[in-house]
Design an enzyme around this catalytic site. Structure first.
Site, PDB file in Angstrom:
ATOM      1  CB  SER A 163      -0.959  -0.003   1.185  1.00 17.19           C
ATOM      2  OG  SER A 163      -0.254  -0.190   2.390  1.00 17.19           O
ATOM      3  CG  HIS A 191      -4.108  -1.088  -1.663  1.00 17.59           C
ATOM      4  ND1 HIS A 191      -4.637   0.188  -1.703  1.00 17.59           N
ATOM      5  CD2 HIS A 191      -3.842  -1.356  -0.367  1.00 17.59           C
ATOM      6  CE1 HIS A 191      -4.675   0.682  -0.478  1.00 17.59           C
ATOM      7  NE2 HIS A 191      -4.202  -0.237   0.355  1.00 17.59           N
ATOM      8  CE  LYS A 221      -7.598  -0.942   1.262  1.00 12.48           C
ATOM      9  NZ  LYS A 221      -7.673   0.136   2.229  1.00 12.48           N
TER      10      LYS A 221
HETATM   11  C1  LIG Z   1      -3.264  -4.297   2.303  1.00 11.45           C
HETATM   12  C2  LIG Z   1      -4.463  -4.055   3.174  1.00 11.45           C
HETATM   13  N1  LIG Z   1      -5.050  -5.092   3.796  1.00 11.45           N
HETATM   14  C3  LIG Z   1      -6.119  -4.929   4.584  1.00 11.45           C
HETATM   15  C4  LIG Z   1      -6.668  -3.679   4.774  1.00 11.45           C
HETATM   16  C5  LIG Z   1      -7.858  -3.551   5.681  1.00 11.45           C
HETATM   17  O1  LIG Z   1      -9.021  -3.563   4.923  1.00 11.45           O
HETATM   18  P1  LIG Z   1     -10.421  -3.383   5.675  1.00 11.45           P
HETATM   19  O2  LIG Z   1     -10.644  -1.915   5.771  1.00 11.45           O
HETATM   20  O3  LIG Z   1     -11.418  -4.068   4.825  1.00 11.45           O
HETATM   21  O4  LIG Z   1     -10.246  -4.018   7.012  1.00 11.45           O
HETATM   22  C6  LIG Z   1      -6.125  -2.574   4.143  1.00 11.45           C
HETATM   23  C7  LIG Z   1      -6.716  -1.235   4.352  1.00 11.45           C
HETATM   24  O5  LIG Z   1      -6.137  -0.331   4.807  1.00 11.45           O
HETATM   25  C8  LIG Z   1      -4.978  -2.756   3.338  1.00 11.45           C
HETATM   26  O6  LIG Z   1      -4.397  -1.709   2.746  1.00 11.45           O
END
Ligand SMILES: Cc1ncc(COP(=O)(O)O)c(C=O)c1O
Length: 376
Positions: A163, A191, A221
């Site tokens: 990210s 992402h 997202k």
């Molecule tokens: C790589 C990654 N995994 C998991 C998440 C968490 O997602 P969620 O908001 O659905 O818990 C995020 C969000 O920030 C993320 O960037």
């Protein structure tokens, strides 16, 4: 995020948003395809809300609504995998998956050092041990696997798209390496889903790797559903998590309205690539314009454009200049990113107009003039 600015948003997001009564261009949203305010996605949410109310008030391991089943089937078809389990977030999916698969002291999770915080949390909850390999370094991964025995269950886990970098994990090499180690490969494609790969099916499509890989991801997202997460993969493994995953069993499901929104979003992006094409054209326009400004950009194939400031103070100053000019960005510095790699992470959306992008480039150019040694 190092910035103390914490505004209140009014109305819907559409490339720009009203923050504290001022229209700002939003460069920090995960709404990559502009679906969060799309009328068809909202209609999907409303239909599900009308059909099921806000929910059944039951844990998902007891009863699932029709719209949740529809979403699981729709996503399994979209990703080309056997089975899908839905969660109230990807953070929950990561925790449930890692805790369940590595639930004996002899099991091992091998994790990329840049993995998302919820993967780190899943590792902490697991009863097995965790070994961390240097980011994107398969040699380091092999070193960490040196003392595995065949009796142990091993899980290799990575973000599909990192990210803070926007880079795609090398699944084409990770998949065979995991197979050689007898390990399950878990890829968090939060992402990647919707935006990476020829048709947007994520980092697995980008690399053309085997469908046996386990994938987690979020609906919040690119899919614009507001809330929700999933685990997708072979039925036998998904079933294990369904029957034992604490973050699946002992918590509430994603709301039906979000599930309805996600069903509509998946159908939309499956049948119409125009948003993905617009997103890619926007990324190309922004990168082209930014090259003139002299700021250093990290290269990657997706909508995350890290603008490298390197210095924490400079990152804060530049974010403040951008904000004065009506551009909302987030500056990241240590410990969110390694020391000396402070950056502004720009996230481009299909909802951005040419005007949004050009105004953002102009603001970065203005900030560059105020930081004369920014090219060094
Ligand atoms: C790589 C990654 N995994 C998991 C998440 C968490 O997602 P969620 O908001 O659905 O818990 C995020 C969000 O920030 C993320 O960037």
């Amino acid at each position: 995020m190092t910035d103390a600015y914490w505004p209140t948003a009014e109305g819907r997001l559409s490339g720009g948003v009203d923050l504290d009564g001022r229209e700002m261009i939003m460069l920090s949203s995960n709404d990559y395809l502009g679906l969060a305010g799309d009328e068809r996605v909202l209609a999907g949410a409303r239909r599900a809300l009308d059909a099921h109310g806000t929910g059944l008030g039951l844990n998902p391991s007891i009863v699932l609504t029709r719209v949740h089943r529809e979403l699981a089937d729709e996503l399994a078809g979209y990703l080309g995998c056997e089975s899908v389990l839905l969660f109230n977030s990807c953070a929950a999916a990561n925790c449930a998956t890692l805790q369940t698969l590595a639930d004996t002291p002899g099991s091992t999770i091998i994790s990329d050092e840049y993995n998302h915080a919820s993967i780190v949390d899943g590792c902490r909850l697991a009863r097995g041990r965790t070994k961390v390999y240097r980011h994107d370094d398969l040699g380091s991964l092999e070193e960490q696997s040196a003392d595995l025995t065949s009796a142990d269950r091993t899980i290799v886990v990575t973000d599909g798209v990192f990210s803070m970098e926007g880079s795609v994990a090398r699944l084409d090499e990770l998949q065979p390496l995991a197979a050689r180690l007898g390990a399950d490969l878990v890829v968090d494609d939060s992402h990647g889903i919707g935006v990476i790969g020829a048709t947007g099916r994520g980092s697995v499509e980008h690399h053309g790797t085997a469908a046996a890989t386990l994938r987690t991801g979020t609906f919040a997202k690119a899919l614009g559903a507001g809330l929700g997460g999933f685990l997708a993969g072979p039925a036998a493994v998904v079933d294990e998590v369904r029957s034992r995953g604490r973050f699946f069993i002992f918590t509430s499901p994603m709301p039906p309205a979000s599930a309805g929104a996600a069903v509509a979003a998946i159908r939309l992006i499956r049948d119409d690539q125009s948003r993905l094409e617009r997103l890619r054209a926007n990324v190309a326009r922004f990168r082209r314009g930014m090259q003139e400004t002299g700021w250093e950009l990290l290269d990657n194939p997706g909508p995350i454009v890290p603008v490298m400031l390197r210095d924490d103070e400079r990152a804060r100053r530049v974010a403040a200049v951008l904000r004065d000019r009506g551009i909302f960005t987030a500056a990241f510095s240590y410990p969110v990113v390694p020391r000396g790699t402070a950056r502004i992470r720009v996230q481009i959306s299909a909802a951005h107009t040419d005007h949004h992008l050009d105004a953002a480039i102009d603001a970065f150019a203005e900030a560059a003039r105020l930081e004369p040694d920014h090219r060094s």
